[in-house]
Design a protein around this motif. Structure first.
Motif, PDB file in Angstrom:
ATOM      1  N   TYR A  64       0.842  -1.205   0.000  1.00  0.00           N
ATOM      2  CA  TYR A  64       0.000   0.000   0.000  1.00  0.00           C
ATOM      3  C   TYR A  64       0.878   1.257   0.000  1.00  0.00           C
ATOM      4  CZ  TYR A  64      -4.196  -2.767   0.208  1.00  0.00           C
ATOM      5  OH  TYR A  64      -5.210  -3.647  -0.118  1.00  0.00           O
ATOM      6  N   VAL A 101      -4.118   2.489  -5.247  1.00  0.00           N
ATOM      7  CA  VAL A 101      -3.717   3.227  -4.045  1.00  0.00           C
ATOM      8  C   VAL A 101      -3.203   4.582  -4.488  1.00  0.00           C
ATOM      9  CG1 VAL A 101      -2.356   3.114  -1.930  1.00  0.00           C
ATOM     10  CG2 VAL A 101      -3.020   1.000  -3.098  1.00  0.00           C
ATOM     11  N   HIS A 104      -1.774   8.271  -1.690  1.00  0.00           N
ATOM     12  CA  HIS A 104      -0.373   8.516  -1.343  1.00  0.00           C
ATOM     13  C   HIS A 104       0.507   7.627  -2.204  1.00  0.00           C
ATOM     14  CE1 HIS A 104      -2.438   5.617   1.333  1.00  0.00           C
ATOM     15  NE2 HIS A 104      -1.442   4.816   0.986  1.00  0.00           N
ATOM     16  N   PHE A 144      -3.666   8.007  10.602  1.00  0.00           N
ATOM     17  CA  PHE A 144      -4.524   6.832  10.790  1.00  0.00           C
ATOM     18  C   PHE A 144      -3.839   5.766  11.648  1.00  0.00           C
ATOM     19  CE2 PHE A 144      -8.333   6.761   8.010  1.00  0.00           C
ATOM     20  CZ  PHE A 144      -8.222   8.038   7.505  1.00  0.00           C
ATOM     21  N   PHE A 145      -2.534   5.784  11.649  1.00  0.00           N
ATOM     22  CA  PHE A 145      -1.806   4.735  12.368  1.00  0.00           C
ATOM     23  C   PHE A 145      -1.280   5.236  13.714  1.00  0.00           C
ATOM     24  CE2 PHE A 145      -0.674   2.585   8.056  1.00  0.00           C
ATOM     25  CZ  PHE A 145      -1.945   2.051   8.004  1.00  0.00           C
ATOM     26  N   GLN A 168       4.569   6.963   3.474  1.00  0.00           N
ATOM     27  CA  GLN A 168       3.421   7.089   2.563  1.00  0.00           C
ATOM     28  C   GLN A 168       2.979   8.556   2.448  1.00  0.00           C
ATOM     29  OE1 GLN A 168       1.357   4.091   4.998  1.00  0.00           O
ATOM     30  NE2 GLN A 168       0.862   2.970   3.134  1.00  0.00           N
ATOM     31  N   ARG A 198     -10.456  -1.490  -6.893  1.00  0.00           N
ATOM     32  CA  ARG A 198     -10.852  -1.223  -5.515  1.00  0.00           C
ATOM     33  C   ARG A 198     -10.018   0.002  -5.129  1.00  0.00           C
ATOM     34  NH1 ARG A 198      -7.648  -0.749  -0.645  1.00  0.00           N
ATOM     35  NH2 ARG A 198      -8.967  -1.233   1.126  1.00  0.00           N
ATOM     36  N   VAL A 201      -8.789   4.115   0.243  1.00  0.00           N
ATOM     37  CA  VAL A 201      -9.102   5.383   0.938  1.00  0.00           C
ATOM     38  C   VAL A 201      -9.442   6.539  -0.002  1.00  0.00           C
ATOM     39  CG1 VAL A 201      -7.969   4.877   3.124  1.00  0.00           C
ATOM     40  CG2 VAL A 201      -6.611   5.883   1.310  1.00  0.00           C
ATOM     41  N   VAL A 256     -13.801   5.063   4.506  1.00  0.00           N
ATOM     42  CA  VAL A 256     -13.763   5.038   5.967  1.00  0.00           C
ATOM     43  C   VAL A 256     -14.715   6.098   6.525  1.00  0.00           C
ATOM     44  CG1 VAL A 256     -11.463   4.072   6.360  1.00  0.00           C
ATOM     45  CG2 VAL A 256     -11.678   6.479   5.835  1.00  0.00           C
ATOM     46  N   PHE A 280     -17.906   0.886   6.639  1.00  0.00           N
ATOM     47  CA  PHE A 280     -17.312   0.302   7.853  1.00  0.00           C
ATOM     48  C   PHE A 280     -18.230   0.270   9.061  1.00  0.00           C
ATOM     49  CE2 PHE A 280     -12.825  -0.287   6.829  1.00  0.00           C
ATOM     50  CZ  PHE A 280     -12.774   0.355   5.599  1.00  0.00           C
ATOM     51  N   LYS A 292     -10.742   0.807  16.333  1.00  0.00           N
ATOM     52  CA  LYS A 292     -10.903  -0.623  16.588  1.00  0.00           C
ATOM     53  C   LYS A 292     -10.228  -1.108  17.867  1.00  0.00           C
ATOM     54  CE  LYS A 292      -7.059  -2.137  13.834  1.00  0.00           C
ATOM     55  NZ  LYS A 292      -6.609  -2.793  12.643  1.00  0.00           N
ATOM     56  N   HIS A 327      -8.147  -7.720   4.627  1.00  0.00           N
ATOM     57  CA  HIS A 327      -6.783  -7.768   5.168  1.00  0.00           C
ATOM     58  C   HIS A 327      -6.539  -6.789   6.303  1.00  0.00           C
ATOM     59  CE1 HIS A 327      -6.998  -4.418   2.501  1.00  0.00           C
ATOM     60  NE2 HIS A 327      -5.824  -3.988   2.903  1.00  0.00           N
ATOM     61  N   ASP A 328      -7.523  -5.951   6.632  1.00  0.00           N
ATOM     62  CA  ASP A 328      -7.365  -4.984   7.730  1.00  0.00           C
ATOM     63  C   ASP A 328      -8.155  -5.381   8.974  1.00  0.00           C
ATOM     64  OD1 ASP A 328      -5.839  -3.286   6.118  1.00  0.00           O
ATOM     65  OD2 ASP A 328      -7.570  -2.096   5.496  1.00  0.00           O
ATOM     66  N   GLU A 386       1.137  -0.834  11.089  1.00  0.00           N
ATOM     67  CA  GLU A 386       0.149  -0.149  11.927  1.00  0.00           C
ATOM     68  C   GLU A 386       0.208  -0.674  13.362  1.00  0.00           C
ATOM     69  OE1 GLU A 386      -4.597   0.288  12.569  1.00  0.00           O
ATOM     70  OE2 GLU A 386      -3.514  -1.579  12.630  1.00  0.00           O
ATOM     71  N   ARG A 413      -4.167  -6.196  12.422  1.00  0.00           N
ATOM     72  CA  ARG A 413      -4.439  -6.562  11.031  1.00  0.00           C
ATOM     73  C   ARG A 413      -3.722  -7.865  10.649  1.00  0.00           C
ATOM     74  NH1 ARG A 413      -3.759  -1.155   7.502  1.00  0.00           N
ATOM     75  NH2 ARG A 413      -1.539  -1.539   7.882  1.00  0.00           N
TER      76      ARG A 413
HETATM   77  O1  ISL Z   1      -6.953  -0.771   9.131  1.00  0.00           O
HETATM   78  C1  ISL Z   1      -7.361   0.264   9.594  1.00  0.00           C
HETATM   79  C2  ISL Z   1      -7.208   0.594  10.983  1.00  0.00           C
HETATM   80  O2  ISL Z   1      -6.667  -0.495  11.614  1.00  0.00           O
HETATM   81  C3  ISL Z   1      -8.057   1.227   8.760  1.00  0.00           C
HETATM   82  O3  ISL Z   1      -8.194   2.451   9.377  1.00  0.00           O
HETATM   83  C4  ISL Z   1      -7.295   1.402   7.472  1.00  0.00           C
HETATM   84  O4  ISL Z   1      -6.137   2.091   7.691  1.00  0.00           O
HETATM   85  C5  ISL Z   1      -8.148   2.153   6.509  1.00  0.00           C
HETATM   86  O5  ISL Z   1      -9.255   1.368   6.287  1.00  0.00           O
HETATM   87  C6  ISL Z   1      -7.412   2.376   5.209  1.00  0.00           C
HETATM   88  O6  ISL Z   1      -6.997   1.152   4.682  1.00  0.00           O
HETATM   89  C7  ISL Z   1      -6.394   1.091   3.441  1.00  0.00           C
HETATM   90  O7  ISL Z   1      -5.363   2.037   3.272  1.00  0.00           O
HETATM   91  C8  ISL Z   1      -4.210   1.876   4.095  1.00  0.00           C
HETATM   92  C9  ISL Z   1      -3.685   0.446   4.116  1.00  0.00           C
HETATM   93  O8  ISL Z   1      -2.750   0.306   5.147  1.00  0.00           O
HETATM   94  C10 ISL Z   1      -4.795  -0.561   4.297  1.00  0.00           C
HETATM   95  O9  ISL Z   1      -4.286  -1.864   4.241  1.00  0.00           O
HETATM   96  C11 ISL Z   1      -5.807  -0.281   3.231  1.00  0.00           C
HETATM   97  O10 ISL Z   1      -6.839  -1.235   3.206  1.00  0.00           O
HETATM   98  C12 ISL Z   1      -3.171   2.807   3.546  1.00  0.00           C
HETATM   99  O11 ISL Z   1      -3.011   2.592   2.172  1.00  0.00           O
END
Ligand code: ISL
Ligand code: CA
Length: 555
Positions: A64, A101, A104, A144-145, A168, A198, A201, A256, A280, A292, A327-328, A386, A413
């Protein structure tokens, strides 16, 4: 061109390539591994694959973070491998949806490498560089992280914005050149035959050019200046007009914090923006404030309320996506009140409950055999950027390690990123080398090979469900009606189309629950289409056993 809306009657399977199948035994899944397993996907019965990113990337966030949008990551293979993969998919009538993606890039992308070195670089304005203010960061936005959203750049003595990791950096769509670059990248893949995207974000890409200070918030300070930003709909319409629609590409936007009032602005067909969204709200029923790690006890009534709201409000307006895993997210079995002691029943019940709603169903790899959360023992077992960042940041904030670790074990994740369990040989048949992340010990009992053999397996239930759903007008178009609204353990809904009905009954508890058929269905001709116990007889009144699920047809 009249759009072919094939996604309305398609089951989509998400592949997280790093953990799917390793073909050269370096411990990392790859494209040739995917090709090896395409017959398996045909056997399952899916119509399309959503492939998580395979572009060139230093893998700070497992792909990503893209450093070259037109080529394939070394770990995964070559562009020729990819071309072979898509042609093998198309041969089997499996469509390919790539991950896009574009909020960023990686900090190792050529654009950013040039931009960060030189204030006069033509790429400078592809990103958000700002001077610090009185020795402080340019504003108070958070990532976000966890932690703040700015990184110092020594070469030009200023900071750049990153809503995700510092590797990123966010792209600046206020610069029209960025849009031109991105459109050309999208068209490049469409020319190569991709069937859809897909969009990662995607609702964040329009940021206020002044980057104003954000209001205080538990998470994501600054979000009011970029979430569903001012120009987002212009941008998406432009992408639709100049890229997606020219190739009839299907799109699903990851959105999101999306609410049901805003969603139509993205997905009403006449707006010509996106085809569908990943929302979500249903994933946030077991946390507080959409964060979460702030764990909250699961209550079925909350889940029902959210699902019903999206079913009702989007009906005839926009298209939903149906998913419980990706995957998240942590694995679904063990979540939503299901217990591992009732593994197979729970997996089947969850699938039944979600996939008869209206929308496009998505299966995340391994979900179809009921893969469970990772059995990680220590923090060293975790790989996700994350997860590691949250640990660091929360330690700084003085949050007790025991609380954080508990949350991480449950919600990291990485829980969904353990290697696919193909058989009961060493490393679950994923790789002969050392896997990049720990394999679950339960692969000896939960694996594809055994699931294929056992006619009552979770996998064979999924296959049956997929074939029932296919070409079923009621499931595709039927109106949703909720029953037993106040019940704390049962989720009951029907779908109706042209006086034909489907009724879905699910028990979310490990106790027997009494069910009486609603009057309106009595005296109708009925047939049981699917059930996760095999001795299903009565419909008018019965006891639903632990995690029992049934689907009936009425006319
Ligand atoms: O996984 C999350 C929190 O634990 C979400 O907030 C996640 O960061 C958000 O849904 C965005 O996700 C997407 O973009 C991110 C990437 O890390 C994720 O894997 C992707 O699904 C940044 O590209
Ligand atoms: Ca490999």
């Amino acid at each position: 061109m009249e759009r072919n809306r094939w996604y309305k009657d398609a089951f989509i399977y998400q592949i997280y390539p790093r953990s799917f199948k390793d073909s050269n035994d370096d411990g990392i899944g790859d494209i040739k591994g995917i090709i090896e397993k395409l017959d398996y996907l045909s056997f399952l019965g899916i119509d399309a694959v959503w492939l998580s990113p395979v572009y060139k990337s230093p893998n700070d966030d497992n792909g990503y973070d893209i450093s070259d949008y037109r080529d394939i990551m070394d770990d995964f293979g070559t562009l020729d491998d990819w071309k072979l993969m898509i042609s093998e998919m198309h041969k089997r009538n499996i469509r390919l949806i790539m991950d896009l993606v574009i909020n960023h890039t990686s900090d190792e992308h050529e654009w950013f490498k040039k931009a960060r070195k030189d204030v006069n670089s033509p790429y400078r304005n592809y990103y958000f560089f700002r001077k610090g203010i009185n020795g402080k960061k340019p504003n108070n936005w958070t990532s976000f992280f966890g932690g703040d959203a700015w990184e110092y750049n020594p070469d030009t003595d200023d900071y750049y914005l990153h809503l995700f990791t510092k590797k990123q950096p966010d792209l600046n769509y206020n610069n029209p050149k960025v849009m031109e670059e991105i459109k050309s990248i999208i068209n490049y893949w469409l020319e190569l035959g991709v069937d859809g995207f897909r969009c990662d974000v995607i609702t964040l890409i329009s940021k206020d050019k002044d980057l104003p200070k954000g209001k205080w918030n538990v998470a994501l300070v600054g979000k009011e200046h970029y979430l569903n930003g001012k120009h987002i709909h212009e941008y998406l319409h432009e992408l639709y007009r100049d890229a997606f629609s020219k190739y009839n590409a299907m799109t699903v936007g990851e959105s999101v914090l999306m609410d049901v009032e805003t969603a139509p602005y993205y997905v009403k067909e006449e707006r010509e923006e996106l085809d569908s969204l990943f929302t979500f709200e249903h994933m946030d029923v077991d946390n507080f404030f959409g964060v979460k790690y702030l764990m909250r006890k699961f209550k079925l009534k909350r889940l029902k309320k959210v699902l019903s709201k999206w079913q009702d409000k989007m009906y005839g307006i926009g298209w939903n996506s149906l998913y419980l895993e990706n995957h998240d997210q942590p694995r679904s079995i063990g979540r939503f009140n299901t217990k591992l002691e009732y593994h197979d029943l729970g997996c089947k019940m969850l699938a039944t409950m979600i996939y008869f709603l209206q929308g496009t169903p998505y299966i995340y790899q391994g979900q179809e055999i009921g893969m469970t959360n990772g059995d990680f023992k220590t923090i060293e077992d975790f790989k996700d950027t994350e997860t590691l960042n949250i640990l660091k940041v929360s330690r700084k904030m003085g949050i007790p390690k025991s609380y954080i670790m508990k949350a991480i074990f449950k919600r990291s994740r990485d829980n969904a990123r353990t290697p696919m369990q193909w058989d009961n040989s060493a490393n679950a048949g994923f790789s002969k080398g050392t896997p990049w992340i720990k394999i679950n010990d339960n692969y000896k009992s939960i694996n594809v090979q055994d699931n294929i053999k056992n006619k009552n397996s979770v996998l064979n239930y999924y296959r049956k469900l997929i074939s029932i759903r296919k070409n079923n007008d009621i499931v595709i178009n039927g109106k949703y009606v909720e029953h037993y609204k106040q019940d704390k353990n049962l989720y009951v809904y029907s779908r109706v189309y042209n006086d034909k009905y489907i009724l879905v009954i699910s028990n979310f508890s490990d106790k027997n629950q009494k069910f009486d058929l609603m009057d309106e269905f009595k005296n109708k001709k009925s047939e049981c289409l699917l059930a996760n116990y095999d001795d299903v007889v009565d419909i008018n009144s019965f006891l639903l056993r632990p995690y029992e699920a049934r689907v009936y047809y009425f006319e």
